[in-house]
Design an enzyme around this catalytic site. Structure first.
Site, PDB file in Angstrom:
ATOM      1  N   LYS B  93      35.557  79.439  40.560  1.00  0.00           N
ATOM      2  CA  LYS B  93      35.347  78.810  41.871  1.00  0.00           C
ATOM      3  C   LYS B  93      33.878  78.766  42.270  1.00  0.00           C
ATOM      4  O   LYS B  93      33.437  77.846  42.954  1.00  0.00           O
ATOM      5  CB  LYS B  93      36.144  79.572  42.947  1.00  0.00           C
ATOM      6  CG  LYS B  93      37.657  79.507  42.770  1.00  0.00           C
ATOM      7  CD  LYS B  93      38.230  78.200  43.276  1.00  0.00           C
ATOM      8  CE  LYS B  93      39.735  78.120  43.026  1.00  0.00           C
ATOM      9  NZ  LYS B  93      40.262  76.774  43.296  1.00  0.00           N
ATOM     10  N   GLU B 115      38.242  75.852  53.260  1.00  0.00           N
ATOM     11  CA  GLU B 115      39.622  76.317  53.353  1.00  0.00           C
ATOM     12  C   GLU B 115      39.833  77.328  52.236  1.00  0.00           C
ATOM     13  O   GLU B 115      39.104  77.314  51.242  1.00  0.00           O
ATOM     14  CB  GLU B 115      40.588  75.141  53.160  1.00  0.00           C
ATOM     15  CG  GLU B 115      40.922  74.765  51.704  1.00  0.00           C
ATOM     16  CD  GLU B 115      39.745  74.261  50.891  1.00  0.00           C
ATOM     17  OE1 GLU B 115      38.740  73.839  51.484  1.00  0.00           O
ATOM     18  OE2 GLU B 115      39.826  74.298  49.639  1.00  0.00           O
ATOM     19  N   SER B 381      40.395  81.330  33.746  1.00  0.00           N
ATOM     20  CA  SER B 381      39.753  80.926  34.999  1.00  0.00           C
ATOM     21  C   SER B 381      39.344  82.064  35.921  1.00  0.00           C
ATOM     22  O   SER B 381      38.413  81.920  36.708  1.00  0.00           O
ATOM     23  CB  SER B 381      40.658  79.950  35.753  1.00  0.00           C
ATOM     24  OG  SER B 381      41.901  80.552  36.039  1.00  0.00           O
TER      25      SER B 381
END
Ligand SMILES: Cc1ncc(COP(=O)(O)O)c(C=O)c1O
Lengths: 261, 402
Positions: B93, B115, B381
């Protein structure tokens, strides 16, 4: 003639349009509220088709939409409720909602049902200009239904002209950079924006909405446009009201807006 | 640099029939400003230098491409793990938030909104805001605030203002709505850092470009380790689809590379409790994008479910909707139980505790048969720190006898 066009031909100013959420406060209130609004002297009504994810709406309309969905409202049911509306109601009716439910219903069927019932216009804020022009416009034109478009204080002059050109019935002048019902009152900066729009000599009529909540803001808006639209303030007055109370509340609300002081 | 090809968005942001910018006029100026300016900014020398230096010195890139030997033996093939879990803040991210915060500064924005669902993107955003000294507001569904206490505390320590969202179902979808509404109400000074390859154009394309560093590194690392620049398979989990988009990016036009996208089947495809958007979803509009989404027949968006908070999004990025529809990617659905098993398998075989999202990608290894000489890359990830409660609660599955 489309009833919206007829209205603006007949009446040039002080036009009052109210927004209501279909199926709110109770599922079967839709038709009754429309009739009561007409008898109270409202000029035009926007009927909100509830959506689970109303991006452009503030808390008041969000909650009324959620309540309506919990009550069991759907587009299919709304069309059923409105089936005979033209036997009793004459003022222009506009459906307002988001694109996704309309897409699922099927755009062709949606437009033909609107026509059959006697819906005069649509407001679908998340339908983009380009896609409207390419994919939808001719269908609406063919069926005599107006697509009403929005401009905001951030919209450039060039784009205002482009939108006004495409907007059917009237141009929806969003008073402030906000979601619905978040800011109330009209600030100095907004007045100069209204003034600028007024002086642009746009061909379609203009209605101001967002932040219009009482006689004072209504009057101010009317001095810059053909009329104004009230949503959240009206929805707020309806919440918690049961059938017998609706008539009194609606007449009192409309009267309070129309009273000049 | 702009890429062209069948799987790149056109100038209106469409991937095949999917994408676009289905936004109310109130949002148009914000999105238009971004669309007009982002490419020239992120292609500039100054931006590229700052972006790559920050990724190197602050995030810790390049992340290793690790040949997982025991896992490879177990499956009878060659499995490489792209270690996004080793990034600062523990997931891919941050690649996106680093890119967007530098962009926001170039745009002259003073206020950042985001968000978050599980809190991973919220933490990654709060982190870069601290780094840049910018005000940060994170919207998070009230239910998620309760469920993800450790990330909530991190965001607070990082100085972000956390705003619990009480509308709708009080989860990620509603947090995204609220962030978009905030942007409508603050059109001038605010930049919205969206957390995946979702939302209106240009977000899906822009976020994919920031994440594309994953496959850029993979190409170099693969040729060093295997002598070829591309693998036979890339496997990635898909919530919105940003880690998958980054892992696929430089291989999209090379159809020799099979792309396997893994979605969360929750308690099973037929259970009514899943987030298998590509399999169960239908065409529609969500958060300004035309894509596949989970909805009822009236077009109301339904609440997805997965044990992994990062995968329970009711839509999917328009790129992935198109990859699936065109047959470029294969979509595999993995249940909660299958993901848990795969998490334990990786942990016991390689000593790596994966994020619950990533565990779904790993579970896909069970469903596919590979040749001995195949090169398979799994995009790892994120790491599992945030999921320890869920793992402990489910540590009834005994995999030690495998
Ligand atoms: C570790 C990890 N992997 C995957 C995802 C899913 O997001 P995306 O599909 O955008 O990569 C998340 C989201 O929170 C995540 O934290």
């Amino acid at each position: 003639m489309n009833r919206i066009d007829a209205l603006f031909n007949r009446k040039k100013g002080d036009i009052l349009s109210l927004y209501m959420t279909a199926g709110f406060p109770e599922l079967d209130d839709t038709v009754r509220i429309i009739s009561l609004l007409e008898s109270a002297g409202v000029d035009m009504i926007e009927i909100g088709m509830p959506f689970s994810d109303p991006l452009a709406d503030g808390p008041v309309i969000q909650e009324s939409s959620q309540r309506s969905l919990e009550n069991g409202m759907s587009l299919k049911l709304l069309f059923e409720q409105l089936k005979d509306i033209r036997k009793s109601v004459e003022i222009p009716l506009i459906l307002m909602g988001y694109l996704n439910p309309v897409m699922q219903y099927g755009i062709e069927k949606f437009v033909s049902d609107c026509k059959e019932i006697g819906i005069d216009g649509l407001i679908i804020p998340d339908l983009p200009l380009h896609e409207f022009r390419v994919d939808y416009k001719s269908l609406f034109d063919k069926n005599g239904i107006h697509m009403i478009m929005l401009i905001t204080p951030q919209t450039t002059q060039e784009r205002i002209l482009e939108i006004a050109e495409l907007s059917g019935g009237f141009l929806y002048v969003v008073a402030d950079s906000s979601t619905t019902g978040v800011k109330s009152g009209i600030a100095e900066a907004q007045l100069s924006y209204f003034k600028m729009i007024k002086e642009m000599e746009i061909k379609v009529p203009r209605m101001i909405g967002f932040g219009i909540s009482d006689a004072e803001t209504f009057q101010t808006a009317c001095s810059y446009a053909n009329g104004a639209i009230i949503g959240s303030a009206f929805i707020k007055s309806l919440s918690g009201i049961k059938d017998s109370g609706l008539e009194t509340v609606i007449h009192r609300f409309v009267h309070s807006i129309r009273s000049t002081n | 640099m702009k890429h062209k090809g069948k799987f790149r968005a056109d100038e209106k942001g469409y991937y095949g029939p999917y994408g676009g910018a289905y936004i109310p006029e109130m949002l148009y100026p914000n999105v238009k400003e971004l669309e007009d300016k982002y490419e020239s900014i992120i292609d500039s020398e100054a931006f590229r230098k700052e972006f790559s230096e920050t990724l190197r010195d602050y995030v810790g890139r390049p992340t290793p491409l690790y040949l997982a030997k025991r896992l490879s033996d177990h499956y009878g093939t060659n499995i490489y793990l792209k270690r996004e879990d080793l990034n600062h803040t523990g997931a891919h991210k941050i690649n996106n938030t680093v890119g967007q915060i530098i962009l926001a500064r170039h745009l002259g924005k003073k206020r950042i909104i985001a968000e978050t669902g599980a809190g991973q993107h919220g933490v990654a955003t709060a982190t870069v805001c601290a780094l840049a000294g910018l005000k940060c507001i994170v919207y998070m569904g009230a239910l998620d605030v309760e469920r993800q206490a450790p990330n909530v505390r991190k965001m607070e320590m990082l100085g972000a203002e956390l705003r619990p969202v009480h509308s709708g179902n009080k989860t990620l979808k509603d947090a995204t709505n609220e962030a978009i509404r905030d942007w409508i109400n603050n059109p001038v000074d605010t930049h919205y850092i969206i957390g995946s390859v979702v939302g209106p154009h240009p977000y899906p394309t822009m976020v994919a470009r920031f994440q594309s560093v994953i496959s850029e590194e993979m190409k170099v690392q693969l040729s060093e380790k295997t002598g070829r620049e591309f693998p036979d398979y890339i496997i990635a989990c898909v919530g919105g689809g940003s880690n998958a988009a980054g892992a696929y990016y430089h291989f999209l036009d090379n159809e020799a590379v099979k792309l396997i996208s893994v979605e969360a089947a929750g308690k099973g495809l037929d259970s009514g409790m899943s987030a298998a958007t590509s399999t169960l979803g239908t065409d529609g509009i969500i958060h300004g994008s035309k894509t596949l989404l989970m909805q009822d027949e009236d077009g109301q968006i339904t609440e997805p479910y997965s044990i992994s908070a990062g995968l329970d999004y009711p839509g999917v990025g328009p790129l992935h909707a198109w990859l699936g529809k065109s047959g470029r990617s294969e979509v595999i659905n993995i249940t909660d139980d299958e993901a848990l098993k795969a998490a334990y398998l990786l942990t016991r075989m390689e000593g790596i505790i994966p994020a619950m999202e990533t565990a779904h990608a790993l579970a896909a290894l069970e469903k596919q048969s590979f040749a001995r000489e195949d090169v398979v890359v799994v995009n790892l990830s994120g790491r599992g720190d945030k999921d320890m409660d869920a793992y402990s609660n489910n540590l009834r599955n005994d995999i030690s006898n495998e």
